[in-house]
Design a protein around this motif. Structure first.
Motif, PDB file in Angstrom:
ATOM      1  N   ASP A 297       0.870  -1.179   0.000  1.00 32.17           N
ATOM      2  CA  ASP A 297       0.000   0.000   0.000  1.00 32.17           C
ATOM      3  C   ASP A 297       0.901   1.221   0.000  1.00 32.17           C
ATOM      4  O   ASP A 297       1.917   1.226   0.689  1.00 32.17           O
ATOM      5  CB  ASP A 297      -0.853   0.054   1.283  1.00 32.17           C
TER       6      ASP A 297
ATOM      7  N   GLU B  68      -4.210   6.079   2.245  1.00 29.66           N
ATOM      8  CA  GLU B  68      -3.901   5.081   1.205  1.00 29.66           C
ATOM      9  C   GLU B  68      -4.277   5.627  -0.169  1.00 29.66           C
ATOM     10  O   GLU B  68      -5.430   5.913  -0.446  1.00 29.66           O
ATOM     11  CB  GLU B  68      -4.676   3.790   1.482  1.00 29.66           C
TER      12      GLU B  68
ATOM     13  N   GLY C  61      -3.146   0.625  -3.723  1.00 26.71           N
ATOM     14  CA  GLY C  61      -3.118  -0.724  -3.154  1.00 26.71           C
ATOM     15  C   GLY C  61      -2.716  -1.671  -4.269  1.00 26.71           C
ATOM     16  O   GLY C  61      -3.294  -1.623  -5.352  1.00 26.71           O
TER      17      GLY C  61
HETATM   18 MG    MG Z   1      -6.559  -1.182  -0.322  1.00 33.93          MG
END
Ligand code: MG
Ligand code: 4AD
Length: 467
Positions: free
Chosen positions: A382, A390, A393
């Protein structure tokens, strides 16, 4: 007809030009600020009211649309280099000054969200959306320069790529309980949560591909970083391992940010001023120590930090985020998922840089991620950014047939549905990896806005799908 952006470059000095646009302000029966959306700046049109009919002048107000013919002159006034001496005005579309909601004053972003069909006529939203458009172009530019092929992943699908179940059903059946065989596709279908699995099939033939399309999540998270409909950029590369994947993501993000700094100066500069003002209204511990443009340059000029989940966890356990106030979610057990407060602590307080966390516990990550030799962690990564958390990902995918089947069994993933995904591991399997970058989170970061609803034209969130 020229755009105002073109005219303001001054190439037509002392020539007759025609412009169309919407009135931002009309002052002293003499100065019309006209904007056509082509750039942040308005063109100042100076009316000699003796030559223009009173009837037309009385109809001009904020929001109406005009066609103006005039001569481009160097400006006498401050704040702009060119102005248009008006010869002729044609009123294209009136605007009722009483009821037009976008008045020349500061409106709250919340108010503007309720007027999403008109908010594009404001300085802030038009700057954001021009940057959004340039970012989208930069995404395609990066991949095409680097030998990637664009792949259009399907939007209607029968699969749950993330195995998380937050999906919108697609059906033509009228009643719950009707035989699914009578449904349009004769099976259960949903709006895609990710184009990854289909992109993988293309990477295993074209080597370097990317998909960039809308994705849908029915998770009930009413936060400033979640949308039910958002756009995701998903590159997938055969023969790349997790570290190649990190290199790609970092290089890609730096390229697109640099593209905006180099090509969207006017809009970015406006948003920079806005950002800095907004920081001042925040409590000092929440303020960004860098201005917006400084922060973007900082991202470009510094390496992202890379730490494993286990290392990150240790940092969090050892940390004292604030002597009085601990984390809301205490993190002590290996295997627990990082909450956004932990991610923000790592990025904003500890490293003060973007952070790539990798090798997460297998049990909190999706079935397709490659199992490490420790049998406890997977090759997930991440990327965590300041303020948005975030942003990416991704992972190296499990390319070994037996191991994948084992993981699918453990996580109760339907193997019959994914027979074609398993086929990839039977016929010429190879190490491969990819990631998903949430486009709106990128736009959020680049524009310095704080709510994701302000960086997509028509946000879809729980209980809200207007327009
Ligand atoms: Mg994610
Ligand atoms: O981490 P996610 O769920 O990863 C995937 O979907 C993988 N299949 C991607 C891949 O490997 N090809 O989502 C990827 C990114 C997140 O990091 C976040 O930036 C964004 O998508 N995202 C959202 N953005 C806005 N609203 C939401 N509800 C989002 N959910 C994820």
């Amino acid at each position: 007809m020229m755009d105002i952006a073109e005219i303001l470059k001054g190439k037509k000095l002392n020539e007759k030009v025609t412009v169309c646009g919407w009135v931002r302000t009309f002052r002293a029966n003499r100065f019309i600020s006209l904007n056509d959306g082509s750039c942040h700046s308005n063109i100042q049109c100076v009316v000699d009211y003796e030559n223009i009919s009173k009837d037309i002048l009385s109809e001009i107000n904020t929001g109406c649309s005009l066609k103006i013919i005039g001569i481009l002159k160097e400006s006498q006034g401050k704040g702009q280099s060119f102005e248009l001496l008006v010869d002729k005005i044609i009123l294209l579309g009136k605007s009722d000054s009483e009821s037009f909601p976008i008045q020349p004053k500061k409106h709250s972003l919340e108010f503007l969200r309720e007027k999403s069909h008109l908010r594009i006529r404001t300085n802030t939203l038009s700057s954001i959306m021009r940057i959004r458009s340039a970012l989208s172009y930069a995404v395609h530019l990066y991949f095409h320069k680097n030998g990637f092929f664009q792949m259009h992943a399907p939007i209607i699908t029968g699969i749950d790529a993330e195995g998380a179940g937050d999906m919108f059903k697609v059906t033509t059946l009228n009643n719950i309980g009707d035989d699914i065989k009578n449904d349009f596709f004769g099976k259960e279908t949903n709006l895609t949560v990710s184009g990854q699995l289909e992109a993988e099939t293309y990477a295993m033939g074209l080597k370097k591909v990317y998909s960039f399309g809308p994705t849908f999540r029915a998770e009930n998270s009413n936060t400033s970083r979640h949308l039910a409909e958002f756009w995701m950029i998903e590159p997938e590369v055969a023969f790349n391992d997790i570290f190649d994947n990190m290199d790609l993501a970092e290089d890609f993000i730096k390229f697109v940010i640099n593209y905006i700094i180099s090509n969207c100066y006017e809009d970015l500069n406006f948003l920079d001023i806005r950002f800095n003002k907004e920081q001042l209204s925040k409590p000092s511990e929440q303020r960004s120590s860098l201005g917006l443009i400084e922060r973007l340059k900082f991202i470009i000029n510094n390496d992202f930090v890379r730490v494993t989940y286990t290392e990150a966890l240790q940092i969090l356990i050892d940390s004292k985020p604030n002597k009085k106030k601990k984390f809301k979610f205490l993190i002590e057990n290996w295997g627990a998922d990082l909450q956004s407060e932990h991610e923000r602590y790592l990025v904003e307080k500890h490293f003060k840089k973007p952070v790539i966390v990798y090798d997460y516990p297998a049990k909190i990550k999706a079935f397709y991620m490659r199992l490490n030799d420790d049998h406890k962690t997977v090759r997930a990564m991440d990327i965590l950014f300041p303020s948005v958390g975030e942003i990416v990902g991704g992972s190296q995918r499990e390319e070994r047939f037996d191991k994948l089947v084992e993981r699918m069994k453990k996580l109760k993933i339907n193997q019959d549905e994914l027979w074609w995904y398993l086929d990839l591991r039977k016929f010429g399997t190879a190490v491969h990896s990819g990631f998903g970058l949430g486009f709106e989170r990128l736009v959020l970061f680049v524009t310095g806005m704080s709510n994701i609803r302000d960086v997509i034209p028509y946000p879809r969130t729980p209980q809200s799908a207007e327009f």
